[in-house]
Design a protein around this motif. Structure first.
Motif, PDB file in Angstrom:
ATOM      1  N   HIS A 184      16.364  -0.452  -0.425  1.00  0.00           N
ATOM      2  CA  HIS A 184      14.916  -1.091  -1.122  1.00  0.00           C
ATOM      3  C   HIS A 184      14.106  -0.201  -2.076  1.00  0.00           C
ATOM      4  N   PHE A 185      14.966   0.947  -2.501  1.00  0.00           N
ATOM      5  CA  PHE A 185      14.673   1.750  -3.508  1.00  0.00           C
ATOM      6  C   PHE A 185      15.491   1.798  -4.680  1.00  0.00           C
ATOM      7  N   SER A 230       7.083  -3.376   2.633  1.00  0.00           N
ATOM      8  CA  SER A 230       6.046  -2.056   2.943  1.00  0.00           C
ATOM      9  C   SER A 230       5.578  -1.810   1.377  1.00  0.00           C
ATOM     10  N   PHE A 231       6.220  -2.446   0.412  1.00  0.00           N
ATOM     11  CA  PHE A 231       5.661  -2.148  -1.023  1.00  0.00           C
ATOM     12  C   PHE A 231       4.273  -2.204  -1.240  1.00  0.00           C
ATOM     13  N   LYS A 260      12.073   5.086  -6.772  1.00  0.00           N
ATOM     14  CA  LYS A 260      10.919   3.988  -7.128  1.00  0.00           C
ATOM     15  C   LYS A 260      11.181   2.852  -6.014  1.00  0.00           C
ATOM     16  N   PRO A 261       9.882   2.563  -5.128  1.00  0.00           N
ATOM     17  CA  PRO A 261      10.317   1.572  -4.177  1.00  0.00           C
ATOM     18  C   PRO A 261      10.424   0.324  -4.821  1.00  0.00           C
ATOM     19  N   CYS A 307      10.417  -5.213  -1.024  1.00  0.00           N
ATOM     20  CA  CYS A 307      10.109  -4.566   0.262  1.00  0.00           C
ATOM     21  C   CYS A 307       9.025  -4.874   0.608  1.00  0.00           C
ATOM     22  N   CYS A 356       9.456   2.416   4.861  1.00  0.00           N
ATOM     23  CA  CYS A 356      10.439   1.935   4.835  1.00  0.00           C
ATOM     24  C   CYS A 356      11.345   3.007   4.428  1.00  0.00           C
ATOM     25  N   CYS A 357      12.312   3.261   4.794  1.00  0.00           N
ATOM     26  CA  CYS A 357      13.549   4.434   4.605  1.00  0.00           C
ATOM     27  C   CYS A 357      14.698   3.540   4.004  1.00  0.00           C
TER      28      CYS A 357
END
Length: 270
Positions: free
Chosen positions: A38-39, A23-24, A16-17, A21, A33-34
């Motif tokens: 951030h997950f 980019s959420f 789950k992001p 973050c 985002c990788c």
């Protein structure tokens, strides 16, 4: 994620992001985002989920809804406790910009049956609740003073660490365990439907769980009033205990027996 954090990770749908973050929630953005930090991992149900191979390509991009529809029987004796101790702490929720917006929840911190400090009102979409950090905003539990704390409470407080990230998202309220110890959660939308057995979910470090589902709550409120008129019931309250569980599966039967716990009082403002 497998390389840096979770070697046993099998599928992106297990992640789950995090709302912090940048980019959420940005659909079809120019970047993806990788960053594995951030997950978080999703806290799964007690029974195993269906095989991931059955997921369609579109479903693979969505977080799994692993929470159960519920009714809750809450033990709320502590909310009437006269033992409320004031405490001084940094409160960023009362900034001039925040006051202009309506709040979505209040957070109370308890040690056994005693509420420590005042209610912390949350206006931002997310809030960090932690013991002590050199930098950062949020609800700092380490600065809440109380005389004559027991050794059990002191030991448990030392395990709070980075604590939790509580966030209000389109599908409900989520809690991310940022500490190095498990947290334990109960809410009306986590219990098993039509069952009086209290369900307390254990959330390991690095995992997230949807602690409250607004849509399910709307469906359950009127039913709860009919079926649970013989006992206390708060359809908008979430309880989170640090490091210690409670309920039928634990030696502590009530949340008020836990050394350090939070009461999340959700507002009707969605």
């Amino acid at each position: 994620g497998k390389l840096f954090r979770w070697p046993d990770l099998q599928h992106p749908a297990e992640l789950k992001p995090l709302c912090e973050c940048q980019s959420f929630g940005v659909a079809d953005g120019p970047t993806v985002c990788c960053n594995p930090y951030h997950f978080s991992r999703l806290c799964g149900p007690e029974s195993p989920p269906p095989p991931y191979s059955r997921l369609s390509p579109n479903d693979e991009q969505k977080p799994l809804d692993l929470s159960d529809s519920t009714l809750s029987y809450t033990e709320t004796e502590a909310t009437n406790s006269p033992n409320v101790t004031p405490g001084d702490f940094s409160d960023t929720s009362t900034s001039p910009d925040a006051v202009k917006r309506s709040h979505w929840c209040n957070v109370a911190y308890w040690e056994h049956r005693t509420r420590v400090g005042r209610l912390y009102t949350v206006y931002e979409q997310s809030v960090s609740i932690f013991y002590d950090l050199p930098q950062g905003n949020g609800f700092c539990l380490g600065q809440l003073n109380l005389d004559n704390r027991s050794e059990t409470v002191r030991r448990t407080r030392s395990k709070i660490g980075y604590g939790i990230l509580l966030s209000k998202e389109p599908d409900g309220v989520w809690a991310y365990n940022r500490s190095e110890h498990p947290i334990f959660v109960n809410s009306p939308t986590l219990d098993i439907p039509n069952c009086r057995t209290l369900i307390v979910r254990k959330v390991m470090p690095g995992y997230s769980i949807k602690v409250f589902d607004y849509e399910k709550s709307c469906l359950l409120q009127h039913t709860a009033e009919l079926d649970y008129a013989d006992g206390p019931y708060d359809p908008n309250s979430v309880r989170i205990s640090f490091a210690k569980g409670w309920g039928p599966c634990y030696s502590r039967q009530f949340i008020t027996s836990c050394p350090c716990w939070l009461e999340i009082l959700l507002s009707n403002n969605r």
